[in-house]
Design a protein around this motif. Structure first.
Motif, PDB file in Angstrom:
ATOM      1  N   SER A 102       0.622  -1.221  -0.056  1.00 28.29           N
ATOM      2  CA  SER A 102       0.074   0.126  -0.026  1.00 28.29           C
ATOM      3  C   SER A 102       0.743   1.239  -0.009  1.00 28.29           C
ATOM      4  O   SER A 102       0.493   2.406  -0.606  1.00 28.29           O
ATOM      5  CB  SER A 102      -0.806   0.009   0.970  1.00 28.29           C
ATOM      6  OG  SER A 102      -0.222   0.066   2.300  1.00 28.29           O
ATOM      7  N   LEU A 103       2.056   1.101   0.663  1.00 25.20           N
ATOM      8  CA  LEU A 103       2.819   2.284   0.625  1.00 25.20           C
ATOM      9  C   LEU A 103       3.639   2.510  -0.867  1.00 25.20           C
ATOM     10  O   LEU A 103       3.480   3.742  -1.402  1.00 25.20           O
ATOM     11  CB  LEU A 103       4.138   1.999   1.484  1.00 25.20           C
ATOM     12  CG  LEU A 103       5.245   3.016   1.658  1.00 25.20           C
ATOM     13  CD1 LEU A 103       4.723   4.300   2.331  1.00 25.20           C
ATOM     14  CD2 LEU A 103       6.578   2.436   2.438  1.00 25.20           C
ATOM     15  N   ALA A 104       3.811   1.560  -1.503  1.00 27.32           N
ATOM     16  CA  ALA A 104       4.106   1.718  -2.944  1.00 27.32           C
ATOM     17  C   ALA A 104       3.128   2.297  -3.745  1.00 27.32           C
ATOM     18  O   ALA A 104       3.240   3.037  -4.646  1.00 27.32           O
ATOM     19  CB  ALA A 104       4.608   0.386  -3.341  1.00 27.32           C
ATOM     20  N   THR A 105       1.827   1.613  -3.657  1.00 25.48           N
ATOM     21  CA  THR A 105       0.466   2.361  -4.422  1.00 25.48           C
ATOM     22  C   THR A 105       0.472   3.810  -4.096  1.00 25.48           C
ATOM     23  O   THR A 105       0.115   4.296  -5.020  1.00 25.48           O
ATOM     24  CB  THR A 105      -0.614   1.457  -3.929  1.00 25.48           C
ATOM     25  OG1 THR A 105      -0.560   0.125  -4.118  1.00 25.48           O
ATOM     26  CG2 THR A 105      -1.645   1.933  -4.828  1.00 25.48           C
ATOM     27  N   VAL A 106       0.638   4.140  -2.861  1.00 25.67           N
ATOM     28  CA  VAL A 106       0.439   5.676  -2.541  1.00 25.67           C
ATOM     29  C   VAL A 106       1.490   6.280  -2.966  1.00 25.67           C
ATOM     30  O   VAL A 106       1.224   7.379  -3.611  1.00 25.67           O
ATOM     31  CB  VAL A 106       0.292   5.670  -0.874  1.00 25.67           C
ATOM     32  CG1 VAL A 106       0.560   7.110  -0.650  1.00 25.67           C
ATOM     33  CG2 VAL A 106      -0.962   5.272  -0.237  1.00 25.67           C
ATOM     34  N   GLY A 107       2.602   5.762  -3.031  1.00 19.55           N
ATOM     35  CA  GLY A 107       3.693   6.786  -3.621  1.00 19.55           C
ATOM     36  C   GLY A 107       3.699   6.811  -5.245  1.00 19.55           C
ATOM     37  O   GLY A 107       3.874   7.808  -5.585  1.00 19.55           O
ATOM     38  N   GLU A 124       1.043   9.578  -5.858  1.00 18.14           N
ATOM     39  CA  GLU A 124       1.364  10.839  -5.272  1.00 18.14           C
ATOM     40  C   GLU A 124       2.467  11.300  -6.377  1.00 18.14           C
ATOM     41  O   GLU A 124       2.628  12.504  -6.816  1.00 18.14           O
ATOM     42  CB  GLU A 124       2.071  10.560  -4.000  1.00 18.14           C
ATOM     43  CG  GLU A 124       2.388  12.088  -3.499  1.00 18.14           C
ATOM     44  CD  GLU A 124       1.383  12.969  -3.072  1.00 18.14           C
ATOM     45  OE1 GLU A 124       1.443  14.194  -3.026  1.00 18.14           O
ATOM     46  OE2 GLU A 124       0.021  12.218  -2.858  1.00 18.14           O
ATOM     47  N   LEU A 125       3.480  10.473  -7.048  1.00 16.97           N
ATOM     48  CA  LEU A 125       4.305  10.637  -8.052  1.00 16.97           C
ATOM     49  C   LEU A 125       3.590  11.284  -9.512  1.00 16.97           C
ATOM     50  O   LEU A 125       3.876  12.286  -9.953  1.00 16.97           O
ATOM     51  CB  LEU A 125       5.306   9.682  -8.212  1.00 16.97           C
ATOM     52  CG  LEU A 125       6.327   9.385  -7.329  1.00 16.97           C
ATOM     53  CD1 LEU A 125       7.096   8.112  -7.717  1.00 16.97           C
ATOM     54  CD2 LEU A 125       7.318  10.720  -7.308  1.00 16.97           C
ATOM     55  N   LYS A 126       2.525  10.462  -9.550  1.00 18.20           N
ATOM     56  CA  LYS A 126       1.817  10.905 -10.798  1.00 18.20           C
ATOM     57  C   LYS A 126       1.246  12.328 -10.545  1.00 18.20           C
ATOM     58  O   LYS A 126       1.143  13.037 -11.507  1.00 18.20           O
ATOM     59  CB  LYS A 126       0.875   9.616 -11.212  1.00 18.20           C
ATOM     60  CG  LYS A 126       0.085   9.962 -12.428  1.00 18.20           C
ATOM     61  CD  LYS A 126      -0.603   8.676 -12.913  1.00 18.20           C
ATOM     62  CE  LYS A 126      -1.030   8.873 -14.190  1.00 18.20           C
ATOM     63  NZ  LYS A 126      -1.043   7.536 -14.933  1.00 18.20           N
ATOM     64  N   LYS A 127       0.652  12.464  -9.397  1.00 15.88           N
ATOM     65  CA  LYS A 127      -0.120  13.741  -9.177  1.00 15.88           C
ATOM     66  C   LYS A 127       0.696  14.991  -8.914  1.00 15.88           C
ATOM     67  O   LYS A 127       0.434  16.012  -9.717  1.00 15.88           O
ATOM     68  CB  LYS A 127      -1.144  13.264  -8.134  1.00 15.88           C
ATOM     69  CG  LYS A 127      -2.123  14.315  -7.661  1.00 15.88           C
ATOM     70  CD  LYS A 127      -3.221  14.098  -6.526  1.00 15.88           C
ATOM     71  CE  LYS A 127      -2.634  14.385  -5.127  1.00 15.88           C
ATOM     72  NZ  LYS A 127      -3.286  13.857  -4.066  1.00 15.88           N
ATOM     73  N   THR A 128       1.655  14.941  -8.122  1.00 13.94           N
ATOM     74  CA  THR A 128       2.498  16.068  -7.740  1.00 13.94           C
ATOM     75  C   THR A 128       3.687  16.121  -8.441  1.00 13.94           C
ATOM     76  O   THR A 128       4.418  17.098  -8.407  1.00 13.94           O
ATOM     77  CB  THR A 128       2.532  16.174  -6.149  1.00 13.94           C
ATOM     78  OG1 THR A 128       3.092  15.051  -5.596  1.00 13.94           O
ATOM     79  CG2 THR A 128       1.134  16.316  -5.577  1.00 13.94           C
ATOM     80  N   GLY A 129       4.241  14.835  -8.566  1.00 14.31           N
ATOM     81  CA  GLY A 129       5.620  15.012  -9.033  1.00 14.31           C
ATOM     82  C   GLY A 129       6.791  14.553  -8.057  1.00 14.31           C
ATOM     83  O   GLY A 129       7.859  14.737  -8.442  1.00 14.31           O
ATOM     84  N   ALA A 130       6.483  14.354  -6.741  1.00 16.13           N
ATOM     85  CA  ALA A 130       7.074  14.125  -5.689  1.00 16.13           C
ATOM     86  C   ALA A 130       6.585  13.256  -4.524  1.00 16.13           C
ATOM     87  O   ALA A 130       5.361  13.423  -4.386  1.00 16.13           O
ATOM     88  CB  ALA A 130       7.797  15.385  -5.049  1.00 16.13           C
ATOM     89  N   PHE A 131       7.361  12.348  -4.101  1.00 13.57           N
ATOM     90  CA  PHE A 131       6.965  11.632  -2.856  1.00 13.57           C
ATOM     91  C   PHE A 131       8.020  11.528  -1.756  1.00 13.57           C
ATOM     92  O   PHE A 131       9.245  11.013  -2.213  1.00 13.57           O
ATOM     93  CB  PHE A 131       6.546  10.316  -3.343  1.00 13.57           C
ATOM     94  CG  PHE A 131       6.137   9.445  -2.306  1.00 13.57           C
ATOM     95  CD1 PHE A 131       4.855   9.497  -1.494  1.00 13.57           C
ATOM     96  CD2 PHE A 131       6.869   8.085  -2.142  1.00 13.57           C
ATOM     97  CE1 PHE A 131       4.598   8.626  -0.733  1.00 13.57           C
ATOM     98  CE2 PHE A 131       6.460   7.177  -0.882  1.00 13.57           C
ATOM     99  CZ  PHE A 131       5.374   7.611  -0.290  1.00 13.57           C
TER     100      PHE A 131
END
Length: 96
Positions: free
Chosen positions: A28-33, A36-43
């Motif tokens: 789930s951490l990988a999925t959230v990451g 977030e990378l796709k949405k904001t460009g940083a995780f």
């Protein structure tokens, strides 16, 4: 290098949790990451690293010279692309 199953086993042993629970948290951490990378460009993974998306522009085909053989060569064109860079946080740098 530690494999995914070894990492899961170490965390499960250290915190007396089941391997199934630890595996679910890591996935789930990988999925959230990824989201977030796709949405904001940083995780940011606190205490470990910051993942940043960098946009590389397209390059045109160009001619150049091979520095070893001094023969003229042509460098192929490359399309625009996105890459991920990982920047360790200060705590990770200090640990090493």
């Amino acid at each position: 290098m530690m494999s995914k199953s070894e990492l899961i086993q170490n965390i499960a042993d250290e915190h007396s949790l089941s391997k199934k629970d630890v595996k679910a948290v890591i996935e789930s951490l990988a999925t959230v990451g990824y989201k977030e990378l796709k949405k904001t460009g940083a995780f940011l993974l606190p205490g470990f690293a910051k993942f940043v998306v960098i946009k590389k522009p397209a390059t045109k085909e160009r001619s150049g010279i091979n520095p070893f053989t001094k023969e003229p060569t042509v460098f192929k064109a490359r399309p625009a692309r996105k890459i991920i860079r990982v920047r360790p946080v200060k705590a990770a740098k200090d640990a090493v």
